[in-house]
Design a protein around this motif. Structure first.
Motif, PDB file in Angstrom:
ATOM      1  N   LYS A  42       0.806  -1.224   0.000  1.00 39.99           N
ATOM      2  CA  LYS A  42       0.000   0.000   0.000  1.00 39.99           C
ATOM      3  C   LYS A  42       0.839   1.274   0.000  1.00 39.99           C
ATOM      4  O   LYS A  42       0.316   2.352  -0.297  1.00 39.99           O
ATOM      5  N   TYR A  43       2.127   1.155   0.350  1.00 37.89           N
ATOM      6  CA  TYR A  43       2.986   2.341   0.350  1.00 37.89           C
ATOM      7  C   TYR A  43       3.815   2.477  -0.924  1.00 37.89           C
ATOM      8  O   TYR A  43       4.613   3.412  -1.037  1.00 37.89           O
ATOM      9  N   LEU A  44       3.655   1.569  -1.874  1.00 41.20           N
ATOM     10  CA  LEU A  44       4.403   1.677  -3.128  1.00 41.20           C
ATOM     11  C   LEU A  44       3.917   2.873  -3.933  1.00 41.20           C
ATOM     12  O   LEU A  44       2.754   3.292  -3.831  1.00 41.20           O
ATOM     13  N   GLY A  45       4.788   3.434  -4.755  1.00 40.30           N
ATOM     14  CA  GLY A  45       4.414   4.539  -5.607  1.00 40.30           C
ATOM     15  C   GLY A  45       3.454   4.098  -6.699  1.00 40.30           C
ATOM     16  O   GLY A  45       3.411   2.931  -7.094  1.00 40.30           O
ATOM     17  N   ARG A  46       2.672   5.035  -7.193  1.00 36.99           N
ATOM     18  CA  ARG A  46       1.684   4.746  -8.238  1.00 36.99           C
ATOM     19  C   ARG A  46       2.257   5.043  -9.612  1.00 36.99           C
ATOM     20  O   ARG A  46       2.784   6.128  -9.863  1.00 36.99           O
ATOM     21  N   SER A  47       2.151   4.091 -10.501  1.00 28.30           N
ATOM     22  CA  SER A  47       2.627   4.267 -11.868  1.00 28.30           C
ATOM     23  C   SER A  47       1.659   5.144 -12.652  1.00 28.30           C
ATOM     24  O   SER A  47       0.439   5.114 -12.429  1.00 28.30           O
ATOM     25  N   ASP A  48       2.193   5.918 -13.589  1.00 28.65           N
ATOM     26  CA  ASP A  48       1.335   6.710 -14.473  1.00 28.65           C
ATOM     27  C   ASP A  48       0.596   5.837 -15.481  1.00 28.65           C
ATOM     28  O   ASP A  48      -0.327   6.310 -16.148  1.00 28.65           O
ATOM     29  N   LEU A  49       1.000   4.579 -15.609  1.00 27.30           N
ATOM     30  CA  LEU A  49       0.320   3.645 -16.502  1.00 27.30           C
ATOM     31  C   LEU A  49      -0.770   2.868 -15.783  1.00 27.30           C
ATOM     32  O   LEU A  49      -1.567   2.187 -16.440  1.00 27.30           O
ATOM     33  N   ASP A  50      -0.810   2.958 -14.454  1.00 26.65           N
ATOM     34  CA  ASP A  50      -1.788   2.202 -13.673  1.00 26.65           C
ATOM     35  C   ASP A  50      -3.194   2.722 -13.971  1.00 26.65           C
ATOM     36  O   ASP A  50      -3.490   3.910 -13.805  1.00 26.65           O
ATOM     37  N   GLY A  51      -4.080   1.832 -14.399  1.00 23.29           N
ATOM     38  CA  GLY A  51      -5.437   2.214 -14.748  1.00 23.29           C
ATOM     39  C   GLY A  51      -5.599   2.691 -16.170  1.00 23.29           C
ATOM     40  O   GLY A  51      -6.728   2.908 -16.623  1.00 23.29           O
TER      41      GLY A  51
END
Length: 609
Positions: A353-362
């Motif tokens: 839950k603390y990992l960074g969010r990718s701009d490709l996610d979703g």
């Protein structure tokens, strides 16, 4: 062994129940650590354990799990994996997503087919028995419910005409360019620190940050670490970047506690050799533990000596008996840079839950839709080719059983066997190419994908080559610049922390003389005014006497320091001509100030008669 739990007891009798309890106690002991020395409690004749244990049997039990926490240095930390499934089960969901994002980021159609062809509707991988089969080609259950263009197998006997648009790679490159197209200004008041910073920049720090930002946008996290390798760069450390799909981080409250980096050194058939390096702090002593494993694509496998592979043999001279290397620091020698937050996909998943969010996610479904639109557009172009429909009597027979053909380049035809008034002739068939429909569809899909990543569609340069000012650019790309500001707030402190860490490693391992300090990191404007616009602005301000020479120099050269600015101001003033006093000369020409000894002055002072 120190820190391990042991069970000591009597081994009496040879009943089956005794051995059952022995195995049970071994299993309980194994849960306590990664690898332990277990002595066995044995029950007496009554079936109960004795109060005062005596050593009876000693067993060495290796534990091949990758997710057990052990105690060391006063805190709980994750040990490096020693075997079992790969990637470790706790990180498997993240690595499944990394595999998807890597396929979109690389833009390799073969990799996209591999990722999505064996995937069910819910996103899980299919078992080998459920993968591509004849039913899929005929519209079977899996083929019917497949959501992805790249999840459908190509028709049998025809080429795969699916086309991939490199929108994901363009998106991540745009994010990196927004941040580091103009390198940040890294400065410090200490001259020795500035000298070392200039050397770091000359060694390629800015280009490394640009590449790290692109990978960060694609995968969600990157890790910066200083590396000391005297054979590669003698006398100094150099920065290195590890991508998210090459790390197994242990995060607590969003902070990096320890991390295991890994890389494949060799893959041949079903054999994979991996190098693992675990960065941790034990008892306020930072260290790196190295292990070389020989396994399979989905199993980490057994530990082998570092000297067994050329890619890790050089480490054998750097480690101690425990295969570890002391960093000389009392802190972790790694800086983590998350891309964005909060995490949406694993918001409630422990450890992720603390990992960074990718701009490709979703954005995967939108990328797939863009590829489908491009594929349809190219299909229209193929079908739009002009085709001739020729009657049978115009075909030239190639002989009995050999068929017939029509020569479109033939200019003279002999008599044909047909009625002269039959009206049968050559007809042209050509379908329309839906250019505007496809372009509009792709533009809208691109806007949705860019907006989901926090970017404006104009960031990709969709507005053409029309000249606009920097103010107009910022107005059109407000969302992109807002996102850039958020990323600057993450990258600025991370760069400063890494510089301090880099200097600390050089002082601890290379006897560096520069004091480990955090420098000032300033990001400039990502869009600069054209030189002509700047010159016109300065001219108007100078004519209005609203700015000084120093201010004008700083506006033209915002990257200069105070010394350079002062030197330029002095050169400008030296080039200015000496001022000419024109007042007395004009007065003399008007007769207001006659030259001394003239007629008028000679009559002055004489008394009137």
């Amino acid at each position: 062994m120190p820190g391990s739990q042991s069970t000591v007891g009597y081994l009496r009798g040879r009943r089956l129940t005794i051995f059952t309890m022995l195995l049970r106690k071994i299993a309980h002991a194994c849960v306590a650590g990664t690898c332990l020395l277990a002595s066995i409690y044995a029950p007496d004749e009554t079936g109960w354990l004795q109060e005062e244990p005596l050593p009876a049997l000693v067993v060495w039990v290796p534990l091949t799990t990758a997710t057990q926490a052990v105690t060391g240095g006063g805190h709980q930390f994750m040990p490096m994996p020693t075997g079992g499934a790969w990637p470790p089960p706790a990180h498997a969901p993240a690595y499944s997503a990394y595999r998807d994002w890597d396929a979109w980021y690389s833009g390799d159609p073969d990799q996209l087919r591999t990722v999505y062809l064996n995937r069910a509707v819910n996103g899980t991988n299919l078992s080998p028995s459920q993968r591509v089969r004849a039913g899929q080609y005929a519209g079977g259950l899996v083929g019917t419910f497949s959501r992805w263009l790249w999840g459908n197998p190509p028709p049998v006997g025809s080429r795969d005409a699916r086309l991939h648009c490199p929108l994901p790679a363009d998106l991540t490159a745009s994010v990196a360019n927004l941040l580091f197209s103009e390198p940040p200004k890294i400065s410090h008041e200490d001259t020795s620190v500035m000298t070392r910073l200039e050397t770091l920049i000359e060694d390629g720090l800015n280009s490394l940050l640009l590449q790290a930002a692109e990978a960060n946008s694609a995968l969600g996290d990157v890790y910066l670490r200083p590396v000391v390798d005297q054979e590669v760069m003698p006398g100094k450390a150099f920065p290195s970047v590890v991508h998210a799909d090459g790390a197994l981080p242990n995060l607590r409250w969003g902070r990096l506690v320890d991390v295991t980096f890994w890389s494949e050194l060799h893959r041949e058939g079903n054999t994979v050799v991996r190098l693992l390096e675990h960065h941790e702090v034990v008892g306020k002593v930072g260290r790196i533990v190295y292990q070389l494993h020989e396994g399979t694509p989905d199993q980490l496998g057994r530990v082998i000596p570092l000297t067994e592979h050329d890619g890790a043999a050089y480490l054998a001279d750097l480690v101690d008996a425990d295969s570890s290397q002391v960093t000389g620091l009392n802190r972790l020698d790694v800086v983590r840079v998350p891309n964005a937050g909060p995490q949406r996909r694993w918001r409630t998943t422990p450890g992720l839950k603390y990992l960074g969010r990718s701009d490709l996610d979703g954005n995967e479904q939108w990328f797939d839709a863009v590829d489908e639109a491009w594929t349809s557009w190219m299909r229209d172009i193929r079908l739009g080719r002009g085709r001739l429909v020729v009657p049978d009597y115009m075909l030239q027979s190639a002989g009995r059983g050999q068929g017939a053909s029509f020569d479109a380049e033939r200019e003279v035809f002999t008599a044909v066997n047909a009625l002269p008034d039959s009206g049968t002739g050559i007809t042209i068939s050509q379908f329309d190419i839906r250019v505007e429909e496809h372009r509009a569809t792709i533009d809208e899909l691109t806007k949705v994908a860019m907006r989901h990543a926090g970017l404006s569609s104009q960031t990709l340069g969709d507005e053409g080559d029309v000249a606009v000012t920097a103010t107009e650019v910022q107005s059109r790309e407000r969302m992109s610049f807002t996102t850039r500001g958020n990323r600057v707030n993450t990258w600025g402190p991370a760069i400063a922390e890494y510089i301090e860490l880099h200097l600390a490693v050089e002082r601890a391992q290379l006897a560096g003389k520069v004091e480990p300090v955090r420098p000032n990191v300033e990001f400039g404007d990502s869009v600069s005014e054209a030189p002509e616009t700047v010159a016109r602005t300065l001219q108007l301000l100078h004519a209005a006497e609203a700015v000084s020479v120093e201010t004008r120099v700083r506006m033209v050269h915002p990257d200069w320091d105070d010394t350079q600015v002062q030197q330029e101001v002095a050169r400008i003033k030296d080039d200015e001509p000496e001022p000419v006093e024109v007042g007395p000369a004009l007065g003399a020409l008007a007769g207001n100030n006659p030259p001394p000894g003239g007629p008028e002055q000679e009559g002055e002072g004489e008394p009137e008669e």
